[in-house]
Design an enzyme around this catalytic site. Structure first.
Site: not given
Ligand code: FCB
Length: 440
Positions: A77, A121, A166, A292, A294, A345
């Site tokens: 990606r 991005h 995002e 994504n 985290y 991600e």
């Protein structure tokens, strides 16, 4: 010992973004982006770092693809830099910029690595910022034109297209908090930008499909689940409120066709202009959703718990908490009618050191990835349709406001020499991919 076997078609990959790795910021006709402008303002980035050179991937992509092969990646990606191909955002095309992505994609295909392309991005052409950036609705149309340009050039080889990475970070970190480019702190425009990003996503999705109906189009959201600090109803209510006000801001319009009522009191007088037809455009069917993940927020009625007793934290100050990923996947699967999901991600910043033998041992990152892979597999067994996983990141790289001080790579980059070294987490990942199994 537990063996977590993944389906044979599961796509194991790694992710990067153009500004974080490419460098070559003003070469071969590339135009200026808002990140080029922002990083050159003294005081904005730790140590005065910039992405001028970064991992020099623009010149070293062959070596980097050879490393991807060595890891056995099935997918990669990456994002394309809008000002590299359209230096002022619209109009004049830079053929050398397009050629670069053409060579990159050709080489990925030759290596049998499936390209997942992200159109945005975060590196908006500065020329478009100068005419109002995402506050200006014209930027949405320019974005759709840029999408078509890329599809016409690469759509014969790239099947998976992501519009935005995002959008919440773009709107809030860039235009309200001001820690990201373009560095604005303007609550009056933040929600207009949220809406325009979604309109741009809708216009680009339509335009991509009109140009090539066989492509798969999606978007990538960063989701931070909110867990209540206790079973106390006040904590549970606070956690629900936190989830509704931030995470559903994008999920609801994309998958339910309206904004969540819970954000209206946050928006207050700064209500965006929403035109007739916008919500249908935004809510059109997608082929996949990228997530994504985290960390999570632990929320009490008094606010977020900053330090959870017993928890480990990464260099970003983010709590390590893999089980919330499984809960998150189940929650959105229950609350929305979703297309297939990809974890686009997931990864962790920990300080690394190159040992005297030249090896980089990173057991914390390895454990982090292992636990998140397992939680994903469990969510799949719960019934969530997850098709692939992209580790953030392939390479150590420019971590936005933190410059080069945070390392997320499964490959270490020495920025003095540009030498790459596969870390022990990378070697372990290669074995996961080879056996399609996580051993716990
Ligand atoms: C995400 C970004 C990515 C990287 C990671 C750590 O929010 O998409 O570029 O910075 O965080």
């Amino acid at each position: 010992m537990m063996l977590h076997k993944f389906p044979p078609t599961f796509l194991w990959g790694a992710a990067t973004a153009a500004y974080q790795i490419e460098g070559a910021w003003n070469e071969d006709g590339k135009g200026e982006s808002i990140w080029d402008r922002f990083t050159h303002i003294p005081g904005k980035i730790t140590n005065g770092d910039t992405g001028d050179v970064a991992c020099d991937h623009y010149h070293r992509y062959r070596e980097d693809i050879a490393l991807m092969r060595q890891l056995g990646l099935k997918a990669y990606r990456f994002s394309t830099s809008w000002p590299r191909v359209l230096p002022t955002g619209r109009g004049l095309i830079n053929p050398r910029g397009l050629d670069f992505y053409d060579r990159l994609v050709d080489r990925l295909c030759a290596a049998n690595i499936e390209p997942f392309l992200t159109l945005y991005h975060w590196d908006l052409p500065q020329a478009l910022q100068d005419t109002g950036g995402w506050e200006n609705r014209d930027t949405c149309h320019a974005f759709a034109d840029y999408a078509v340009l890329m599809v016409k050039r690469l759509g014969d080889r790239v099947r998976h297209w992501t519009t935005f990475n995002e959008p919440s970070v773009i709107a809030f970190d860039g235009n309200l908090v001001g820690e990201h480019a373009p560095g604005l702190q303007d609550p009056r425009i933040t929600y207009q930008i949220v809406h325009h990003l979604l309109v741009a996503h809708g216009l680009a999705t339509q335009a991509i499909r009109a140009a090539n109906p066989s492509l798969e189009v999606g978007i990538v959201l960063n989701l931070w689940p909110a867990d209540p600090a206790s079973e106390d109803p006040a904590d549970v209510a606070a956690a629900n409120r936190s989830w509704e006000r931030s995470e559903t801001l994008f999920l609801d319009p994309l998958f339910k066709g309206h904004y969540p009522v819970a954000v209206y009191d946050l928006v207050g007088p700064n209500m965006p202009e929403i035109r007739a037809g916008d919500m249908a455009l935004i809510g059109q069917k997608l082929d996949f959703l990228g997530i994504n993940y985290y960390s999570r927020n632990l929320v009490s009625a008094e606010g977020n718990i900053e330090t959870v007793p017993g928890s480990e934290y990464t260099e970003m100050g983010w709590e390590v908490h893999a089980p919330a990923l499984r809960r998150l996947l189940n929650q959105i699967h229950r609350d929305y009618r979703l297309p297939p999901l990809y974890i686009t991600e997931n990864g962790a910043a920990f300080p690394d050191e190159v040992g005297p033998d030249g090896r980089v041992e990173d057991p914390c990152r390895l454990d982090y990835l292992k636990n998140h892979f397992i939680q994903t597999r469990l969510a799949m067994q719960d019934g969530v349709d997850v098709r692939g996983y992209f580790v953030w990141s392939l390479l150590d790289n420019f971590e936005w406001g933190h410059g080069y001080t945070k390392q997320f790579g499964i490959i270490c980059v020495d920025y003095e020499t540009q030498k790459r070294t596969i870390k022990s987490s990378g070697e372990w990942y290669a074995e996961v991919i080879r056996s399609n199994t996580v051993v716990a």
